[in-house]
Design a protein around this motif. Structure first.
Motif, PDB file in Angstrom:
ATOM      1  N   ALA A 182       2.439  -4.330  -9.494  1.00 45.01           N
ATOM      2  CA  ALA A 182       1.690  -5.450 -10.076  1.00 45.01           C
ATOM      3  C   ALA A 182       0.721  -5.984  -9.020  1.00 45.01           C
ATOM      4  O   ALA A 182       1.045  -6.068  -7.841  1.00 45.01           O
ATOM      5  CB  ALA A 182       2.653  -6.544 -10.522  1.00 45.01           C
TER       6      ALA A 182
ATOM      7  N   LYS B 276      -7.424  -2.518 -23.849  1.00 43.00           N
ATOM      8  CA  LYS B 276      -6.121  -2.020 -24.307  1.00 43.00           C
ATOM      9  C   LYS B 276      -5.774  -2.881 -25.511  1.00 43.00           C
ATOM     10  O   LYS B 276      -5.473  -4.062 -25.370  1.00 43.00           O
ATOM     11  CB  LYS B 276      -5.067  -2.179 -23.224  1.00 43.00           C
ATOM     12  CG  LYS B 276      -3.659  -1.829 -23.688  1.00 43.00           C
ATOM     13  CD  LYS B 276      -2.641  -2.238 -22.649  1.00 43.00           C
ATOM     14  CE  LYS B 276      -1.333  -2.512 -23.355  1.00 43.00           C
ATOM     15  NZ  LYS B 276      -0.402  -3.252 -22.541  1.00 43.00           N
TER      16      LYS B 276
ATOM     17  N   THR C 222      -6.625  -6.689 -25.762  1.00 38.57           N
ATOM     18  CA  THR C 222      -6.941  -7.149 -24.407  1.00 38.57           C
ATOM     19  C   THR C 222      -8.172  -6.421 -23.893  1.00 38.57           C
ATOM     20  O   THR C 222      -8.262  -5.199 -24.003  1.00 38.57           O
ATOM     21  CB  THR C 222      -5.764  -6.860 -23.450  1.00 38.57           C
ATOM     22  OG1 THR C 222      -4.593  -7.454 -23.970  1.00 38.57           O
ATOM     23  CG2 THR C 222      -6.046  -7.370 -22.053  1.00 38.57           C
TER      24      THR C 222
ATOM     25  N   ARG D  42      -1.657  -6.479 -13.773  1.00 35.35           N
ATOM     26  CA  ARG D  42      -0.518  -7.349 -13.516  1.00 35.35           C
ATOM     27  C   ARG D  42       0.677  -6.917 -14.370  1.00 35.35           C
ATOM     28  O   ARG D  42       0.550  -6.050 -15.227  1.00 35.35           O
ATOM     29  CB  ARG D  42      -0.899  -8.798 -13.821  1.00 35.35           C
ATOM     30  CG  ARG D  42      -2.066  -9.267 -12.950  1.00 35.35           C
ATOM     31  CD  ARG D  42      -2.396 -10.714 -13.174  1.00 35.35           C
ATOM     32  NE  ARG D  42      -3.488 -11.345 -12.512  1.00 35.35           N
ATOM     33  CZ  ARG D  42      -4.321 -10.916 -11.599  1.00 35.35           C
ATOM     34  NH1 ARG D  42      -4.233  -9.722 -11.142  1.00 35.35           N
ATOM     35  NH2 ARG D  42      -5.284 -11.638 -11.089  1.00 35.35           N
ATOM     36  N   GLN D  43       1.809  -7.541 -14.128  1.00 33.54           N
ATOM     37  CA  GLN D  43       3.004  -7.256 -14.926  1.00 33.54           C
ATOM     38  C   GLN D  43       2.642  -7.441 -16.402  1.00 33.54           C
ATOM     39  O   GLN D  43       1.991  -8.409 -16.768  1.00 33.54           O
ATOM     40  CB  GLN D  43       4.130  -8.212 -14.522  1.00 33.54           C
ATOM     41  CG  GLN D  43       5.501  -7.754 -14.929  1.00 33.54           C
ATOM     42  CD  GLN D  43       5.910  -6.439 -14.268  1.00 33.54           C
ATOM     43  OE1 GLN D  43       5.605  -6.183 -13.123  1.00 33.54           O
ATOM     44  NE2 GLN D  43       6.603  -5.612 -15.016  1.00 33.54           N
ATOM     45  N   GLY D  44       3.032  -6.503 -17.240  1.00 35.12           N
ATOM     46  CA  GLY D  44       2.730  -6.582 -18.666  1.00 35.12           C
ATOM     47  C   GLY D  44       1.448  -5.855 -19.057  1.00 35.12           C
ATOM     48  O   GLY D  44       1.117  -5.755 -20.237  1.00 35.12           O
ATOM     49  N   ASP D  45       0.701  -5.350 -18.087  1.00 40.87           N
ATOM     50  CA  ASP D  45      -0.555  -4.636 -18.383  1.00 40.87           C
ATOM     51  C   ASP D  45      -0.359  -3.136 -18.550  1.00 40.87           C
ATOM     52  O   ASP D  45      -1.331  -2.405 -18.723  1.00 40.87           O
ATOM     53  CB  ASP D  45      -1.585  -4.860 -17.264  1.00 40.87           C
ATOM     54  CG  ASP D  45      -2.220  -6.238 -17.313  1.00 40.87           C
ATOM     55  OD1 ASP D  45      -2.113  -6.898 -18.367  1.00 40.87           O
ATOM     56  OD2 ASP D  45      -2.826  -6.641 -16.302  1.00 40.87           O
TER      57      ASP D  45
ATOM     58  N   GLU E 236       1.331   2.438 -15.586  1.00 43.51           N
ATOM     59  CA  GLU E 236       2.736   2.034 -15.598  1.00 43.51           C
ATOM     60  C   GLU E 236       2.912   1.086 -14.404  1.00 43.51           C
ATOM     61  O   GLU E 236       2.639   1.453 -13.266  1.00 43.51           O
ATOM     62  CB  GLU E 236       3.648   3.253 -15.437  1.00 43.51           C
ATOM     63  CG  GLU E 236       5.121   2.900 -15.458  1.00 43.51           C
ATOM     64  CD  GLU E 236       6.006   4.114 -15.240  1.00 43.51           C
ATOM     65  OE1 GLU E 236       7.082   3.944 -14.625  1.00 43.51           O
ATOM     66  OE2 GLU E 236       5.626   5.228 -15.646  1.00 43.51           O
TER      67      GLU E 236
END
Length: 142
Positions: free
Chosen positions: A65, A88, A91, A113-116, A140
């Motif tokens: 992240a 994505k 987003t 970032r986390q969640g991307d 990932e």
């Protein structure tokens, strides 16, 4: 002595016979026609850009992240600017970049970032919205 008296007459003729022939005057080359290259872009995704070239090019990234991924592009005849769009699903993030001449290499980045994580696309668009090029990649987050 007869030969000695002929040398002044024969020598200039012999020298002229060995001289290279004069080159013909070059004709003026016709002016090259303006080549019209259609607007397009080469797009690559990587972990860095060094000396205007992409580094760590891939289509699958496993990153921590907070890591930046770069969209490197080389554009031909796009106009004065291009827009690089990372997307994505719903987003997306956009960055407008100036293009002072053609061809031109430039880049944009997005911090993941986390969640991307997931499947992403980066597109390079001309000022009028025409897609010039794109690249798909997956991220990932570790």
């Amino acid at each position: 002595m007869r030969i000695a008296s002929l040398i002044p007459l024969v020598l200039p003729v012999a020298l002229l016979a060995q001289a290279p022939a004069p080159k013909p005057k070059a004709e003026a080359a016709p002016a090259p026609e303006a080549t019209s290259i259609r607007p397009h872009a080469e797009v690559k995704v990587g972990t860095a850009v060094e000396k205007m070239e992409v580094v760590g090019e891939a289509t699958d990234f496993k990153v921590a992240a907070g890591t930046k991924l770069y969209a490197w592009t080389k554009v031909w005849n796009p106009g004065d600017s291009v827009t690089v769009v990372f997307s994505k699903g719903e987003t997306s993030s956009k960055q407008e970049l100036k293009v002072p001449h053609s061809p031109y290499r430039t880049n944009a980045y997005r911090t993941f970032r986390q969640g991307d994580g997931g499947s992403w696309t980066v597109k390079v668009l001309a000022a009028d919205g025409t897609e010039l090029g794109s690249a798909a990649f997956t991220v990932e987050i570790q």
